[in-house]
Design a protein around this motif. Sequence first.
Motif, PDB file in Angstrom:
ATOM      1  N   ARG A  92       0.851  -1.202   0.000  1.00  0.00           N
ATOM      2  CA  ARG A  92       0.000   0.000   0.000  1.00  0.00           C
ATOM      3  C   ARG A  92       0.878   1.240   0.000  1.00  0.00           C
ATOM      4  NH1 ARG A  92      -3.011  -2.638  -1.237  1.00  0.00           N
ATOM      5  NH2 ARG A  92      -2.661  -1.217  -2.938  1.00  0.00           N
ATOM      6  N   LEU A  93       0.337   2.304  -0.604  1.00  0.00           N
ATOM      7  CA  LEU A  93       0.941   3.624  -0.510  1.00  0.00           C
ATOM      8  C   LEU A  93      -0.012   4.483   0.298  1.00  0.00           C
ATOM      9  CD1 LEU A  93       1.906   4.090  -4.269  1.00  0.00           C
ATOM     10  CD2 LEU A  93       3.440   3.517  -2.370  1.00  0.00           C
ATOM     11  N   GLY A  94       0.548   5.371   1.083  1.00  0.00           N
ATOM     12  CA  GLY A  94      -0.313   6.243   1.876  1.00  0.00           C
ATOM     13  C   GLY A  94       0.206   7.664   1.895  1.00  0.00           C
ATOM     14  N   VAL A  95      -0.701   8.585   2.134  1.00  0.00           N
ATOM     15  CA  VAL A  95      -0.321   9.987   2.343  1.00  0.00           C
ATOM     16  C   VAL A  95      -1.028  10.457   3.607  1.00  0.00           C
ATOM     17  CG1 VAL A  95       0.063  10.631  -0.067  1.00  0.00           C
ATOM     18  CG2 VAL A  95      -2.229  10.800   0.890  1.00  0.00           C
ATOM     19  N   PHE A  96      -0.454  11.439   4.262  1.00  0.00           N
ATOM     20  CA  PHE A  96      -1.118  11.944   5.462  1.00  0.00           C
ATOM     21  C   PHE A  96      -0.668  13.351   5.753  1.00  0.00           C
ATOM     22  CE2 PHE A  96       2.716   9.686   6.865  1.00  0.00           C
ATOM     23  CZ  PHE A  96       3.344  10.635   7.671  1.00  0.00           C
ATOM     24  N   LEU A  97      -1.467  14.028   6.575  1.00  0.00           N
ATOM     25  CA  LEU A  97      -1.002  15.254   7.197  1.00  0.00           C
ATOM     26  C   LEU A  97      -1.331  15.150   8.673  1.00  0.00           C
ATOM     27  CD1 LEU A  97      -3.683  17.210   7.629  1.00  0.00           C
ATOM     28  CD2 LEU A  97      -3.347  17.609   5.210  1.00  0.00           C
ATOM     29  N   GLY A  98      -0.543  15.881   9.461  1.00  0.00           N
ATOM     30  CA  GLY A  98      -0.716  15.715  10.893  1.00  0.00           C
ATOM     31  C   GLY A  98      -0.052  16.827  11.667  1.00  0.00           C
ATOM     32  N   GLY A  99       0.262  16.545  12.908  1.00  0.00           N
ATOM     33  CA  GLY A  99       0.910  17.514  13.773  1.00  0.00           C
ATOM     34  C   GLY A  99       1.613  16.794  14.909  1.00  0.00           C
TER      35      GLY A  99
ATOM     36  N   GLY B  55      -4.817  10.424   7.350  1.00  0.00           N
ATOM     37  CA  GLY B  55      -4.373  10.076   6.001  1.00  0.00           C
ATOM     38  C   GLY B  55      -5.312   9.145   5.288  1.00  0.00           C
ATOM     39  N   THR B  56      -4.817   8.632   4.181  1.00  0.00           N
ATOM     40  CA  THR B  56      -5.571   7.645   3.420  1.00  0.00           C
ATOM     41  C   THR B  56      -4.582   6.806   2.633  1.00  0.00           C
ATOM     42  OG1 THR B  56      -7.519   7.329   2.011  1.00  0.00           O
ATOM     43  CG2 THR B  56      -5.951   9.039   1.324  1.00  0.00           C
ATOM     44  N   ASN B  57      -5.086   5.813   1.908  1.00  0.00           N
ATOM     45  CA  ASN B  57      -4.177   5.003   1.096  1.00  0.00           C
ATOM     46  C   ASN B  57      -4.601   5.044  -0.371  1.00  0.00           C
ATOM     47  OD1 ASN B  57      -6.028   2.758   0.437  1.00  0.00           O
ATOM     48  ND2 ASN B  57      -5.945   2.311   2.635  1.00  0.00           N
ATOM     49  N   ASP B  58      -3.752   4.496  -1.228  1.00  0.00           N
ATOM     50  CA  ASP B  58      -3.989   4.543  -2.674  1.00  0.00           C
ATOM     51  C   ASP B  58      -5.351   3.982  -3.086  1.00  0.00           C
ATOM     52  OD1 ASP B  58      -3.017   2.096  -1.767  1.00  0.00           O
ATOM     53  OD2 ASP B  58      -1.831   1.664  -3.557  1.00  0.00           O
ATOM     54  N   LEU B  59      -5.750   2.870  -2.483  1.00  0.00           N
ATOM     55  CA  LEU B  59      -7.002   2.236  -2.920  1.00  0.00           C
ATOM     56  C   LEU B  59      -8.223   3.030  -2.472  1.00  0.00           C
ATOM     57  CD1 LEU B  59      -6.222  -1.574  -2.470  1.00  0.00           C
ATOM     58  CD2 LEU B  59      -5.909  -0.115  -4.465  1.00  0.00           C
ATOM     59  N   TYR B  60      -8.139   3.620  -1.284  1.00  0.00           N
ATOM     60  CA  TYR B  60      -9.254   4.475  -0.843  1.00  0.00           C
ATOM     61  C   TYR B  60      -9.330   5.716  -1.730  1.00  0.00           C
ATOM     62  CZ  TYR B  60      -9.553   1.747   3.520  1.00  0.00           C
ATOM     63  OH  TYR B  60      -9.710   0.756   4.442  1.00  0.00           O
TER      64      TYR B  60
ATOM     65  N   LEU C 221     -10.782   8.542   5.252  1.00  0.00           N
ATOM     66  CA  LEU C 221      -9.678   8.919   6.133  1.00  0.00           C
ATOM     67  C   LEU C 221      -9.349   7.844   7.174  1.00  0.00           C
ATOM     68  CD1 LEU C 221     -10.380  12.687   6.859  1.00  0.00           C
ATOM     69  CD2 LEU C 221      -8.741  11.685   5.259  1.00  0.00           C
ATOM     70  N   THR C 222      -8.082   7.834   7.543  1.00  0.00           N
ATOM     71  CA  THR C 222      -7.656   7.007   8.667  1.00  0.00           C
ATOM     72  C   THR C 222      -6.863   7.907   9.614  1.00  0.00           C
ATOM     73  OG1 THR C 222      -5.565   6.404   7.639  1.00  0.00           O
ATOM     74  CG2 THR C 222      -7.424   4.948   7.216  1.00  0.00           C
ATOM     75  N   LEU C 223      -6.852   7.503  10.875  1.00  0.00           N
ATOM     76  CA  LEU C 223      -6.143   8.288  11.881  1.00  0.00           C
ATOM     77  C   LEU C 223      -5.077   7.409  12.530  1.00  0.00           C
ATOM     78  CD1 LEU C 223      -5.969  10.882  13.697  1.00  0.00           C
ATOM     79  CD2 LEU C 223      -7.667   9.798  15.177  1.00  0.00           C
ATOM     80  N   GLY C 224      -3.884   7.957  12.652  1.00  0.00           N
ATOM     81  CA  GLY C 224      -2.823   7.277  13.386  1.00  0.00           C
ATOM     82  C   GLY C 224      -2.368   8.166  14.534  1.00  0.00           C
ATOM     83  N   LEU C 225      -2.052   7.547  15.672  1.00  0.00           N
ATOM     84  CA  LEU C 225      -1.580   8.294  16.834  1.00  0.00           C
ATOM     85  C   LEU C 225      -0.274   7.665  17.291  1.00  0.00           C
ATOM     86  CD1 LEU C 225      -4.960   8.376  18.812  1.00  0.00           C
ATOM     87  CD2 LEU C 225      -3.976  10.248  17.473  1.00  0.00           C
ATOM     88  N   GLY C 226       0.686   8.494  17.659  1.00  0.00           N
ATOM     89  CA  GLY C 226       1.953   7.896  18.051  1.00  0.00           C
ATOM     90  C   GLY C 226       2.776   8.752  18.985  1.00  0.00           C
TER      91      GLY C 226
END
Lengths: 204, 277
Positions: free
Chosen positions: A141-148, A172-177, A194-199
Amino acid sequence: MKHLLLFVGLLVTWISSSAQAQSDTPTPRRWYVPQHAVLQTAGGIGLVAGGAGYTLGSKRRWDVDALVGYVPGKYTGGRAFSIFTLKGTYAPFCLPVQTRWQVQPLTLGLLTNYTPSAMLNRSRDDKYPYKNYYWWSSTVRLGVFLGGRVGRELPVSQDGRARMVSAYYELGTNDLYAVSLLPNTKGLSLGQILTLGLGVKVDF
Amino acid sequence: MLLPFRSYLRLGLTLASAALLISSCELLEFSPNDVRAPDAQRDLTRQNLERLAQQPNPTGGDTLRFAFTADSQRYYDELDPLVSSLNQQRNLALVIVGGDISDFGLGREMRWVNGKLKQLRVPYFTVIGNHDHVGNGRAAYQEIFGPLNYSFTYAGTRFILTDTNGREYGFNGQVPNVPWLQQQLADTVGVRRQVAICHVPPFDGDFDPSLTTSYARALAAAPRLVFNLSGHIDKFGVSQPYNDNVTYISGYSVEQRQYLLLTLWGDKEYKLESIAY
């Protein structure tokens, strides 16, 4: 679960050994020693994903991370997934707030990952009669995102290196979405893909 | 280093437990291939069967009317018009989707489609298509919709929905499960008519060639079969390819903005209408 324990074990060993190296030998760090450790949940790269990476560029605006993620079988309908991710994040601004805090109000990123699970029916398998019977890969998968990101400085290490612990989010999201949304401006909305990642990240 | 490391661990554990707590949040996706779904979006076949059991036949008599569409894969713009057209059909009892609900076999795609089809006034039922098998699609389909092979009886009509995507199993000689199909067709208690439904029709190259004859024979031997309905080839057609008096109907894909309206009565009488939307 076994994978997760193994992974956490490796992470612990690695972090404690690098801590050892710092206190015992205050020489400049070798080029290949990672500059930070990272732990993330969701964002399409695992229930939990951990890894390490480097901060690059003269202004230290680029983070490059490698992570290994884990999705337990409970959520895959069978066997657990391991997900191997490479991620690049660009932070155009860094705002110091008070003395020990800093904020990156915007981050932009790209990632790619590979899920080598036996659960996945490969879209490029020999059983299909011709090439591109399915045009996409079911494991990459390829993904793009923006965050802070918000960070708090830690006391400097014995050899004078700045250290920081920070928390971040990535929307973010991925290529297929994305290719699902593109031809469907009425039937789908951006929010649905959209998907959300926290870290958390520790620079040491 | 000890203190920050411990706080690192503590942060990590907090994060992981927070993730578990809010794992119902759709935004927090562990993998596009994961099969998680809120309860309302799981086991949809069972949920729709329960709805159907509560619903008297809208025609009030022996006649049964249902609609057949297929291949909704990545045609989300076409689904709202489809639903509003179907919701205007009088005496419609149920809707069947003939497979390829998703394009990439991702759970979220299946839930997007359900988000549209749950606006139908009547219950809908799906059969798995080849695209729903890609990646972790088979597991996602089972989690979100339900069994790959199933049957139900409504208004004296037994609907038998079979996974015929043999190529996805590498033509292993097991799919479609012909013995299961024969068993369903043989069970005629309270059944006046039978309707077989699948995604890949037996005359298509993606159907396991070693099972074409046995599938066709099972249908030919069925005492009360009206016809076989299929999707996959995106081309409407009615034929009797095996000269055994079994009618095979290929339906329209969602992209073609048409669906089939089928009205059944008597033993094997039926009327077939193509509805554009």
